[in-house]
Design a protein around this motif. Structure first.
Motif, PDB file in Angstrom:
ATOM      1  N   ARG A 167       0.825  -1.221   0.000  1.00  0.00           N
ATOM      2  CA  ARG A 167       0.000   0.000   0.000  1.00  0.00           C
ATOM      3  C   ARG A 167       0.851   1.259   0.000  1.00  0.00           C
ATOM      4  O   ARG A 167       0.369   2.347  -0.316  1.00  0.00           O
ATOM      5  N   GLY A 168       2.118   1.122   0.399  1.00  0.00           N
ATOM      6  CA  GLY A 168       3.050   2.237   0.330  1.00  0.00           C
ATOM      7  C   GLY A 168       2.923   3.230   1.468  1.00  0.00           C
ATOM      8  O   GLY A 168       2.195   3.038   2.436  1.00  0.00           O
ATOM      9  N   GLY A 169       3.676   4.338   1.348  1.00  0.00           N
ATOM     10  CA  GLY A 169       3.685   5.377   2.364  1.00  0.00           C
ATOM     11  C   GLY A 169       4.535   4.998   3.557  1.00  0.00           C
ATOM     12  O   GLY A 169       5.226   3.969   3.546  1.00  0.00           O
ATOM     13  N   PRO A 170       4.499   5.815   4.607  1.00  0.00           N
ATOM     14  CA  PRO A 170       5.262   5.503   5.823  1.00  0.00           C
ATOM     15  C   PRO A 170       4.742   4.228   6.474  1.00  0.00           C
ATOM     16  O   PRO A 170       3.532   4.047   6.619  1.00  0.00           O
ATOM     17  N   VAL A 171       5.654   3.353   6.845  1.00  0.00           N
ATOM     18  CA  VAL A 171       5.293   2.071   7.453  1.00  0.00           C
ATOM     19  C   VAL A 171       5.983   1.966   8.805  1.00  0.00           C
ATOM     20  O   VAL A 171       7.196   2.161   8.905  1.00  0.00           O
ATOM     21  N   LEU A 172       5.204   1.649   9.845  1.00  0.00           N
ATOM     22  CA  LEU A 172       5.785   1.451  11.167  1.00  0.00           C
ATOM     23  C   LEU A 172       6.591   0.150  11.157  1.00  0.00           C
ATOM     24  O   LEU A 172       6.034  -0.946  11.065  1.00  0.00           O
ATOM     25  N   ALA A 173       7.897   0.286  11.244  1.00  0.00           N
ATOM     26  CA  ALA A 173       8.800  -0.865  11.242  1.00  0.00           C
ATOM     27  C   ALA A 173       9.359  -1.027  12.643  1.00  0.00           C
ATOM     28  O   ALA A 173      10.101  -0.165  13.122  1.00  0.00           O
ATOM     29  N   PRO A 174       9.037  -2.118  13.330  1.00  0.00           N
ATOM     30  CA  PRO A 174       9.469  -2.287  14.718  1.00  0.00           C
ATOM     31  C   PRO A 174      10.938  -2.652  14.800  1.00  0.00           C
ATOM     32  O   PRO A 174      11.391  -3.603  14.184  1.00  0.00           O
ATOM     33  N   GLY A 175      11.690  -1.896  15.561  1.00  0.00           N
ATOM     34  CA  GLY A 175      13.118  -2.099  15.658  1.00  0.00           C
ATOM     35  C   GLY A 175      13.508  -3.121  16.719  1.00  0.00           C
ATOM     36  O   GLY A 175      12.654  -3.651  17.436  1.00  0.00           O
ATOM     37  N   PRO A 176      14.806  -3.368  16.800  1.00  0.00           N
ATOM     38  CA  PRO A 176      15.838  -2.791  15.947  1.00  0.00           C
ATOM     39  C   PRO A 176      15.893  -3.466  14.576  1.00  0.00           C
ATOM     40  O   PRO A 176      15.462  -4.607  14.426  1.00  0.00           O
ATOM     41  N   ARG A 177      16.431  -2.766  13.631  1.00  0.00           N
ATOM     42  CA  ARG A 177      16.511  -3.267  12.270  1.00  0.00           C
ATOM     43  C   ARG A 177      17.299  -4.573  12.189  1.00  0.00           C
ATOM     44  O   ARG A 177      16.987  -5.453  11.373  1.00  0.00           O
ATOM     45  N   ASP A 178      18.307  -4.738  13.035  1.00  0.00           N
ATOM     46  CA  ASP A 178      19.139  -5.942  12.987  1.00  0.00           C
ATOM     47  C   ASP A 178      18.637  -7.041  13.928  1.00  0.00           C
ATOM     48  O   ASP A 178      19.375  -7.970  14.261  1.00  0.00           O
ATOM     49  N   LEU A 179      17.376  -6.968  14.349  1.00  0.00           N
ATOM     50  CA  LEU A 179      16.799  -7.987  15.224  1.00  0.00           C
ATOM     51  C   LEU A 179      16.856  -9.350  14.537  1.00  0.00           C
ATOM     52  O   LEU A 179      16.312  -9.535  13.446  1.00  0.00           O
ATOM     53  N   SER A 207       6.765  -1.047  -4.150  1.00  0.00           N
ATOM     54  CA  SER A 207       5.988   0.092  -3.647  1.00  0.00           C
ATOM     55  C   SER A 207       6.908   1.242  -3.242  1.00  0.00           C
ATOM     56  O   SER A 207       8.129   1.112  -3.212  1.00  0.00           O
ATOM     57  N   ASP A 208       6.260   2.364  -2.896  1.00  0.00           N
ATOM     58  CA  ASP A 208       7.032   3.522  -2.420  1.00  0.00           C
ATOM     59  C   ASP A 208       7.081   3.550  -0.895  1.00  0.00           C
ATOM     60  O   ASP A 208       7.298   4.607  -0.289  1.00  0.00           O
ATOM     61  N   ALA A 209       6.884   2.392  -0.282  1.00  0.00           N
ATOM     62  CA  ALA A 209       6.857   2.330   1.183  1.00  0.00           C
ATOM     63  C   ALA A 209       8.160   2.852   1.782  1.00  0.00           C
ATOM     64  O   ALA A 209       9.248   2.570   1.287  1.00  0.00           O
ATOM     65  N   GLU A 210       8.009   3.612   2.870  1.00  0.00           N
ATOM     66  CA  GLU A 210       9.161   4.122   3.618  1.00  0.00           C
ATOM     67  C   GLU A 210       9.136   3.494   5.002  1.00  0.00           C
ATOM     68  O   GLU A 210       8.239   3.763   5.803  1.00  0.00           O
ATOM     69  N   LEU A 211      10.089   2.623   5.268  1.00  0.00           N
ATOM     70  CA  LEU A 211      10.145   1.951   6.558  1.00  0.00           C
ATOM     71  C   LEU A 211      10.608   2.928   7.630  1.00  0.00           C
ATOM     72  O   LEU A 211      11.705   3.473   7.543  1.00  0.00           O
ATOM     73  N   ARG A 212       9.776   3.167   8.631  1.00  0.00           N
ATOM     74  CA  ARG A 212      10.122   4.043   9.748  1.00  0.00           C
ATOM     75  C   ARG A 212      10.497   3.171  10.944  1.00  0.00           C
ATOM     76  O   ARG A 212       9.642   2.697  11.695  1.00  0.00           O
ATOM     77  N   TRP A 213      11.791   2.924  11.104  1.00  0.00           N
ATOM     78  CA  TRP A 213      12.255   2.052  12.182  1.00  0.00           C
ATOM     79  C   TRP A 213      12.055   2.739  13.520  1.00  0.00           C
ATOM     80  O   TRP A 213      12.535   3.850  13.752  1.00  0.00           O
TER      81      TRP A 213
END
Length: 344
Positions: free
Chosen positions: A173-185, A235-241
């Motif tokens: 669906r794209g847009g800002p996406v809530l990405a649960p951190g940490p990225r290196d989990l 998509s144009d999704a932006e992962l917001r860690w």
């Protein structure tokens, strides 16, 4: 090889059926007829929960039985007892949930198991049901002809739980996406097709006993999983860690609200993403790259119109869009009070 699948029309069972057909095996699928089995199998219909529901299995011989049942253990008991004189080996797809809670990272197949399970039980809770299924297989086939596949998180095509399909749909669906951190989990899971191939290999090798069956710890990270979702969907999704404390502080449930993810350092993470799988690796487990699992799951989703199947006995997973938007706005200071904790 002659294979009998109890179930075999959805997710793990279907993957086993397709893998066996790919090896040229003779595959029989016993199912209720609610879903179409893979082309090329022999279908037997019945409901193992109904009186005389196993009638279709009173005749026939097989080299191996694979059972994925996850409800009342007595259903495994009845099937295994009926088949023990006409099948060589019983492979029961169990779960790492059979281990007593909580387990520390690095636990092996010798870790303590849940108490109170019985092969004769009606449905109780998932952990005891799976352990009861194990006991039923052992009772009928003995320790030398039973394989207990203690799977963890299973991902891949045909998923009917909704974890990876939810992430793919959200990111598409794209847009800002809530990405649960940490990225290196670090994550630990198994592609359903790798599980299927290991199960068949175990039957050929005449293995027995219990095996933790997920990828080695750190096979992939949360960042690699979600990056792959962005790539395959285009998509144009932006992962917001976002820092785990912010996610938890917003009342978002690990594992269900944000599928796959559990906070680092927690008992839940150690239990779900911390098992020792050296025994299964030594017995032939091979795990494909995360990008392949994600790409093939996306291709399957597109082929079926984008709406994944959902098991009626499992709760829906995923984050409410309004709550996601609220957390994102707060973490970026957009009308919300500037909750700290975002990570680059």
């Amino acid at each position: 090889m002659r294979l009998l699948l109890l179930g075999g029309t959805e997710f793990a069972g279907r993957a086993v059926a397709e893998a066996a057909l790919g090896r040229g095996w003779d595959v029989t699928v016993f199912h209720r007829g609610r879903h179409a089995p893979a082309a090329g199998v022999r279908s037997l219909h019945g409901d193992r929960t109904a009186p005389d529901g196993l009638g279709a299995l009173t005749e026939g011989e097989w080299d191996v039985v694979v059972d994925t049942w996850s409800a009342a253990p007595r259903a495994v008991r009845d099937a295994a007892r009926l088949l023990r004189g006409r099948a060589g080996r019983y492979v029961y797809v169990s779960s790492c949930s059979v281990y007593d809670w909580p387990q520390t990272a690095g636990y092996t197949e010798d870790a303590p198991l849940v108490a109170g399970a019985s092969a004769d039980a009606e449905q109780t809770d998932y952990a005891r049901d799976k352990r009861g299924g194990e006991l039923a297989a052992l009772d009928a086939f003995g320790a030398d002809r039973s394989v207990l596949v203690r799977a963890g998180l299973i991902l891949g095509p045909y998923e009917n739980i909704g974890r990876l399909p939810w992430w793919l749909g959200r990111i598409a669906r794209g847009g800002p996406v809530l990405a649960p951190g940490p990225r290196d989990l670090p994550l630990q899971y198994v592609d359903v097709r790798d599980l299927a191939e290991w199960v068949l290999g175990a039957a050929v090798a005449e293995l027995s006993g219990a095996y933790n069956l997920v990828s080695p710890r750190g096979h992939a990270t949360m960042g690699q999983l979600l990056d792959a979702c962005v790539e395959v969907t285009g998509s144009d999704a932006e992962l917001r860690w976002t820092d785990p404390d912010v996610v938890l502080g917003a009342g978002i449930e690990p594992w269900t609200g944000l599928p796959v993810w559990v906070p680092p350092g927690s008992e839940l993470h150690d239990h779900l993403h911390g098992s020792d799988v050296s025994r299964a690796v030594g017995a032939g487990l091979r795990c494909r790259p995360v990008g392949e699992t994600v790409a093939d799951t996306w291709r399957w989703l597109c082929d079926i119109g984008g709406s994944p199947p959902q098991r009626p006995d499992r709760p829906a997973v995923g984050l409410d869009p309004e709550l996601e938007a609220k957390v994102l706005a707060a973490s970026t200071g957009e009308g919300g009070g500037g909750v700290p904790g975002t990570t680059p």
